[in-house]
Design a protein around this motif. Sequence first.
Motif, PDB file in Angstrom:
ATOM      1  N   MET A   1       0.791  -1.227   0.000  1.00 13.40           N
ATOM      2  CA  MET A   1       0.000   0.000   0.000  1.00 13.40           C
ATOM      3  C   MET A   1       0.825   1.279   0.000  1.00 13.40           C
ATOM      4  O   MET A   1       0.270   2.375  -0.072  1.00 13.40           O
ATOM      5  N   LYS A   2       2.150   1.172   0.018  1.00 16.28           N
ATOM      6  CA  LYS A   2       2.944   2.371  -0.266  1.00 16.28           C
ATOM      7  C   LYS A   2       2.702   2.851  -1.692  1.00 16.28           C
ATOM      8  O   LYS A   2       2.922   4.024  -2.012  1.00 16.28           O
ATOM      9  N   LYS A   3       2.229   1.944  -2.554  1.00 16.90           N
ATOM     10  CA  LYS A   3       1.998   2.316  -3.951  1.00 16.90           C
ATOM     11  C   LYS A   3       0.617   2.917  -4.184  1.00 16.90           C
ATOM     12  O   LYS A   3       0.272   3.231  -5.321  1.00 16.90           O
ATOM     13  N   ASP A   4      -0.159   3.135  -3.107  1.00 15.28           N
ATOM     14  CA  ASP A   4      -1.510   3.646  -3.316  1.00 15.28           C
ATOM     15  C   ASP A   4      -1.514   5.124  -3.694  1.00 15.28           C
ATOM     16  O   ASP A   4      -2.569   5.698  -3.940  1.00 15.28           O
ATOM     17  N   MET A   5      -0.328   5.730  -3.735  1.00 10.66           N
ATOM     18  CA  MET A   5      -0.207   7.078  -4.289  1.00 10.66           C
ATOM     19  C   MET A   5       0.338   7.022  -5.716  1.00 10.66           C
ATOM     20  O   MET A   5       0.839   8.008  -6.249  1.00 10.66           O
ATOM     21  N   GLY A   6       0.201   5.842  -6.366  1.00 13.06           N
ATOM     22  CA  GLY A   6       0.702   5.671  -7.721  1.00 13.06           C
ATOM     23  C   GLY A   6       0.038   6.597  -8.733  1.00 13.06           C
ATOM     24  O   GLY A   6       0.658   6.975  -9.730  1.00 13.06           O
ATOM     25  N   GLY A   7      -1.217   6.970  -8.496  1.00 15.58           N
ATOM     26  CA  GLY A   7      -1.862   7.935  -9.394  1.00 15.58           C
ATOM     27  C   GLY A   7      -1.189   9.291  -9.318  1.00 15.58           C
ATOM     28  O   GLY A   7      -0.902   9.921 -10.346  1.00 15.58           O
ATOM     29  N   ALA A   8      -0.915   9.753  -8.088  1.00 15.35           N
ATOM     30  CA  ALA A   8      -0.200  11.016  -7.915  1.00 15.35           C
ATOM     31  C   ALA A   8       1.190  10.935  -8.516  1.00 15.35           C
ATOM     32  O   ALA A   8       1.653  11.872  -9.190  1.00 15.35           O
ATOM     33  N   ALA A   9       1.877   9.815  -8.285  1.00 13.62           N
ATOM     34  CA  ALA A   9       3.231   9.652  -8.812  1.00 13.62           C
ATOM     35  C   ALA A   9       3.239   9.694 -10.336  1.00 13.62           C
ATOM     36  O   ALA A   9       4.127  10.308 -10.954  1.00 13.62           O
ATOM     37  N   THR A  10       2.266   9.046 -10.957  1.00 14.52           N
ATOM     38  CA  THR A  10       2.209   9.019 -12.416  1.00 14.52           C
ATOM     39  C   THR A  10       1.842  10.385 -12.982  1.00 14.52           C
ATOM     40  O   THR A  10       2.403  10.831 -13.989  1.00 14.52           O
ATOM     41  N   VAL A  11       0.913  11.075 -12.331  1.00  6.71           N
ATOM     42  CA  VAL A  11       0.551  12.422 -12.750  1.00  6.71           C
ATOM     43  C   VAL A  11       1.754  13.363 -12.642  1.00  6.71           C
ATOM     44  O   VAL A  11       2.000  14.197 -13.527  1.00  6.71           O
ATOM     45  N   LEU A  12       2.536  13.223 -11.572  1.00  2.66           N
ATOM     46  CA  LEU A  12       3.702  14.097 -11.408  1.00  2.66           C
ATOM     47  C   LEU A  12       4.787  13.766 -12.433  1.00  2.66           C
ATOM     48  O   LEU A  12       5.479  14.664 -12.926  1.00  2.66           O
ATOM     49  N   GLY A  13       4.941  12.490 -12.760  1.00  4.11           N
ATOM     50  CA  GLY A  13       5.873  12.133 -13.824  1.00  4.11           C
ATOM     51  C   GLY A  13       5.448  12.718 -15.158  1.00  4.11           C
ATOM     52  O   GLY A  13       6.270  13.237 -15.918  1.00  4.11           O
ATOM     53  N   LEU A  14       4.151  12.646 -15.446  1.00  2.12           N
ATOM     54  CA  LEU A  14       3.614  13.237 -16.680  1.00  2.12           C
ATOM     55  C   LEU A  14       3.783  14.753 -16.662  1.00  2.12           C
ATOM     56  O   LEU A  14       4.164  15.358 -17.678  1.00  2.12           O
ATOM     57  N   ALA A  15       3.527  15.373 -15.526  1.00  2.00           N
ATOM     58  CA  ALA A  15       3.695  16.825 -15.427  1.00  2.00           C
ATOM     59  C   ALA A  15       5.146  17.212 -15.679  1.00  2.00           C
ATOM     60  O   ALA A  15       5.419  18.223 -16.344  1.00  2.00           O
ATOM     61  N   ARG A  16       6.070  16.424 -15.148  1.00  7.92           N
ATOM     62  CA  ARG A  16       7.487  16.716 -15.398  1.00  7.92           C
ATOM     63  C   ARG A  16       7.791  16.642 -16.888  1.00  7.92           C
ATOM     64  O   ARG A  16       8.508  17.488 -17.427  1.00  7.92           O
ATOM     65  N   MET A  17       7.258  15.633 -17.575  1.00  4.71           N
ATOM     66  CA  MET A  17       7.466  15.528 -19.020  1.00  4.71           C
ATOM     67  C   MET A  17       6.927  16.765 -19.727  1.00  4.71           C
ATOM     68  O   MET A  17       7.601  17.356 -20.581  1.00  4.71           O
ATOM     69  N   ILE A  18       5.711  17.158 -19.393  1.00  7.72           N
ATOM     70  CA  ILE A  18       5.065  18.299 -20.057  1.00  7.72           C
ATOM     71  C   ILE A  18       5.863  19.582 -19.836  1.00  7.72           C
ATOM     72  O   ILE A  18       6.132  20.336 -20.781  1.00  7.72           O
ATOM     73  N   MET A  19       6.270  19.817 -18.601  1.00 10.76           N
ATOM     74  CA  MET A  19       6.971  21.068 -18.292  1.00 10.76           C
ATOM     75  C   MET A  19       8.377  21.083 -18.880  1.00 10.76           C
ATOM     76  O   MET A  19       8.819  22.103 -19.430  1.00 10.76           O
TER      77      MET A  19
END
Length: 461
Positions: free
Chosen positions: A249-267
């Motif tokens: 359950m440490k991975k239950d923030m995987g949505g936030a982690a993936t969104v932040l990875g995508l945001a890093r790509m975009i920026m």
Amino acid sequence: MYPEFEQGDAASCPIHVIEQDKAEEWIASHPKAQADWLRNSGFTGKLGESCLLPDPDGSISAVAVGFGQAPARKRGRFHLAGLASSLPEGVYHLEADEMEAQAKSEFALGWLLGQYRFDRYKASATPKARLKAPAGVDADRLTKIAAGECLTRDLINTPTSDMGPDTLAGVIHGLGKEFGAEVTEVLGDELLSQNFPLIHTVGRASTTPPRLLDMRWGKAGPALTLVGKGVCFDTGGLNLKPGASMGLMKKDMGGAATVLGLARMIMSLGLPLRLRVLIPAVENSVAGNAFRPGDVLTSRKGQTIEINNTDAEGRLVLADALAFADEEPADLILSMATLTGAARVAVGPDLAPFYTDDDSAAGKLAEAAAKVADPVWRMPFHDPYEQMIEPAIADLDNAPAGGFAGSITAALFLRRFVDTAPYMHFDIYGWQPAAAPARPKGGVGQGARAVLEALPKLLSI
């Protein structure tokens, strides 16, 4: 440090990618000594097999790697990504003029992603083979995509002792500082005064206060809002998970982690759009003030929600964040969450299921996913199931009884909080259960590269 291609003009060793049905012809084109070496080594061009060709002085003159046949290549992706780990230290370049551009790009990105190691707590050997960017690929873009994916992996792999809501907030503030984005934070009891009751309710039992992170970047172009589930640990609340179910359950923030990875790509790529990222960051813990089964809560949007399972908390924190996102005009609102086990039962760990009411957007995303080897699968917002999320005593039910269509009913629940903007939702797993090419066991991003590739068509940029 994130993986990069080798820079400079240093001499490099060629890597030849050989299709299986052309292997014998390619072998026969070599001097007899090398051809005999290839045959005696058993090289046939089978997918993923490799052979080092020696020079008379004992050095390596070239590397041959098998590309197999088309049917075999369809049964996976990044097939050649493991090559880097098997090669001696040195600099290499791809010698494959006939290779299609898409295959070259996959080879290059797979090489970068294959360099990833999570070594925060234990030293880990990284491949010493280095690759020059293949001719014809956008090396800068691939490097920035890999950096975003590696950020996602790092965030998911880090245990909650070092990646709680407060630490996750620090990561977002760090991204804001790096890329010139504005970050605001609503913390603790401020969530109540600013009308985020569900985020507060889910996170209030933790010793680390819940919060809502809001990052904005870009001054012009279409508006994209990304919402990521940031449940940094999920005990299940008073509907306590068994130990075996709590272990990951440490991975239950995987949505936030993936969104932040995508945001890093975009920026980092400087896409011409206005980006907003909303992360409700909480821990779903057990204490005397934890919310209870049977409670009826009121969301930011005003709907009442009957709590039939405190372990269905992700949709609650997302509901407040989505309602907040929908109060501001956007061209697309997209949420990502490790939301339901039902999605894993439906499509397994490798596919990222997504929901949208827009057939055109779904087609664009599927096309982009195939191009960048980031598989997704469309699931239905099936309107007849709406009645399943409507209990007797409240507007909505957070955990419908019966167990059927769990991913769909969760997606329908979330859709209730977006009225004005086009909406897309991903129910991802965020975890690679067994090592695969370019994807070591552990945290992994899903759907981000597909979305990034599709954005120009989704938003007309």
